[in-house]
Write an enzyme that holds these catalytic residues in place. Structure first.
Site, PDB file in Angstrom:
ATOM      1  N   LYS A  13       0.836  -1.213   0.000  1.00  0.00           N
ATOM      2  CA  LYS A  13       0.000   0.000   0.000  1.00  0.00           C
ATOM      3  C   LYS A  13       0.870   1.261   0.000  1.00  0.00           C
ATOM      4  CE  LYS A  13      -2.175  -0.903   3.913  1.00  0.00           C
ATOM      5  NZ  LYS A  13      -1.545  -2.161   4.336  1.00  0.00           N
ATOM      6  N   ARG A  88      -8.958   0.898   9.877  1.00  0.00           N
ATOM      7  CA  ARG A  88      -8.475  -0.456  10.153  1.00  0.00           C
ATOM      8  C   ARG A  88      -9.597  -1.335  10.714  1.00  0.00           C
ATOM      9  NH1 ARG A  88      -2.901   0.205   9.475  1.00  0.00           N
ATOM     10  NH2 ARG A  88      -1.730  -1.508  10.387  1.00  0.00           N
ATOM     11  N   ARG A 127      11.528  -7.153   5.158  1.00  0.00           N
ATOM     12  CA  ARG A 127      11.343  -5.722   4.877  1.00  0.00           C
ATOM     13  C   ARG A 127      12.204  -4.857   5.807  1.00  0.00           C
ATOM     14  NH1 ARG A 127       5.456  -2.805   5.128  1.00  0.00           N
ATOM     15  NH2 ARG A 127       5.630  -3.126   7.384  1.00  0.00           N
ATOM     16  N   ARG A 154      11.654  -2.915  11.453  1.00  0.00           N
ATOM     17  CA  ARG A 154      10.654  -2.512  12.452  1.00  0.00           C
ATOM     18  C   ARG A 154      10.432  -3.657  13.438  1.00  0.00           C
ATOM     19  NH1 ARG A 154       5.619  -0.381   8.916  1.00  0.00           N
ATOM     20  NH2 ARG A 154       4.551  -1.411  10.630  1.00  0.00           N
ATOM     21  N   ARG A 165      -0.166  -9.595  13.517  1.00  0.00           N
ATOM     22  CA  ARG A 165      -0.676  -8.499  12.678  1.00  0.00           C
ATOM     23  C   ARG A 165      -1.582  -9.041  11.580  1.00  0.00           C
ATOM     24  NH1 ARG A 165       4.323  -5.710  10.560  1.00  0.00           N
ATOM     25  NH2 ARG A 165       2.953  -4.045   9.855  1.00  0.00           N
TER      26      ARG A 165
HETATM   27  P1  AMP Z   1       1.265   0.115   9.627  1.00  0.00           P
HETATM   28  O1  AMP Z   1       2.512   0.890   9.387  1.00  0.00           O
HETATM   29  O2  AMP Z   1       0.074   0.646   8.879  1.00  0.00           O
HETATM   30  O3  AMP Z   1       1.457  -1.369   9.437  1.00  0.00           O
HETATM   31  O4  AMP Z   1       0.900   0.319  11.181  1.00  0.00           O
HETATM   32  C1  AMP Z   1       1.788  -0.085  12.213  1.00  0.00           C
HETATM   33  C2  AMP Z   1       1.029  -0.207  13.517  1.00  0.00           C
HETATM   34  O5  AMP Z   1       0.465   1.066  13.872  1.00  0.00           O
HETATM   35  C3  AMP Z   1      -0.171  -1.160  13.491  1.00  0.00           C
HETATM   36  O6  AMP Z   1       0.200  -2.507  13.695  1.00  0.00           O
HETATM   37  C4  AMP Z   1      -1.009  -0.610  14.640  1.00  0.00           C
HETATM   38  O7  AMP Z   1      -0.462  -0.958  15.895  1.00  0.00           O
HETATM   39  C5  AMP Z   1      -0.816   0.895  14.463  1.00  0.00           C
HETATM   40  N1  AMP Z   1      -1.841   1.482  13.553  1.00  0.00           N
HETATM   41  C6  AMP Z   1      -1.639   2.027  12.325  1.00  0.00           C
HETATM   42  N2  AMP Z   1      -2.794   2.471  11.801  1.00  0.00           N
HETATM   43  C7  AMP Z   1      -3.754   2.202  12.725  1.00  0.00           C
HETATM   44  C8  AMP Z   1      -5.155   2.406  12.779  1.00  0.00           C
HETATM   45  N3  AMP Z   1      -5.832   2.976  11.748  1.00  0.00           N
HETATM   46  N4  AMP Z   1      -5.828   2.003  13.886  1.00  0.00           N
HETATM   47  C9  AMP Z   1      -5.176   1.433  14.926  1.00  0.00           C
HETATM   48  N5  AMP Z   1      -3.854   1.189  14.942  1.00  0.00           N
HETATM   49  C10 AMP Z   1      -3.139   1.570  13.852  1.00  0.00           C
END
Ligand code: AMP
Length: 208
Positions: A13, A88, A127, A154, A165
């Protein structure tokens, strides 16, 4: 054009969003990036969000929703925005709909970058992410190709957290595919291909 990007973590994405931003100047709103910046800066929000993120769980809605609605008020979103990693879950999607309608705005498309779980596990475990700009690349790249920053793994891209996740995605986020299909906004692209091939279809699907 106002777009929501859907897809499992690691589906690509962010990569597709970066290309759309470069070519069309949309504002890229990644809640993951915003939250990681808050953690790095040690803000109150960052301190609260960190433990959820490290465990691969969703951060509570109330912490994330304000972050997004404040960002949507910025001028640069007027020429279009890409929401990446938000919503989400269904509650966030409903909140987004009402926040946008209060602003007299609407979504034009929800684009699902579709990649199978087995491929995702492989991609996420190799990654690496830039500490400074969030650019992602496979392991083996030490310096960020975009800004020269340090590439790191990360914490939530480590094997023990990846499965959690993916479970969170399956249980809480994937129902949004039907939510947006029901609104006639859903577009699906096969994300298990070369970045540029995916992007070509993305532009076609979005009529860009
Ligand atoms: P991402 O980089 O989008 O994979 O997000 C990393 C982490 O941030 C996720 O595993 C969640 O812990 C948190 N996170 C990101 N976006 C959201 C969201 N819209 N709602 C809740 N937690 C989020």
């Amino acid at each position: 054009m106002n777009i929501v990007l859907l897809g499992a973590p690691g589906a690509g994405k962010g990569t597709q969003a970066q290309k759309l931003v470069e070519d069309f100047g949309f504002a890229h709103i990644s809640t993951g990036d915003l939250l990681r910046a808050a953690v790095k800066a040690g803000t109150k929000l960052g301190v609260k969000a960190k433990s959820y993120m490290d465990e691969g769980k969703l951060v509570p809605d109330r912490l994330v929703v304000d972050l997004v609605t404040e960002r949507l008020a910025d001028d640069d979103t007027q020429k279009g925005f890409i929401l990446d990693g938000f919503p989400r879950n269904t509650a966030q999607a409903v909140t987004l709909d009402s926040a946008l309608s209060e602003m007299g705005r609407n979504l034009d498309a929800a684009l699902l970058v579709d990649v199978k779980a087995e491929v995702i596990v492989k991609r996420l475990s190799s990654r690496r992410t830039c500490r400074d700009c969030g650019y992602t690349a496979p392991a083996g790249v030490d310096k960020c190709p975009a800004c020269g920053g340090e590439m790191y793994q990360r914490d939530d891209d480590k094997p023990e957290t990846i499965q959690k996740r993916l479970d969170v995605y399956e249980n809480q986020t994937s129902p949004l595919v039907e939510y947006y299909r029901g609104k006639g906004l859903l577009k699906v692209v096969d994300g298990d291909r070369l970045v540029d091939d995916v992007y070509k279809d993305v532009k076609e699907l979005l009529a860009l």
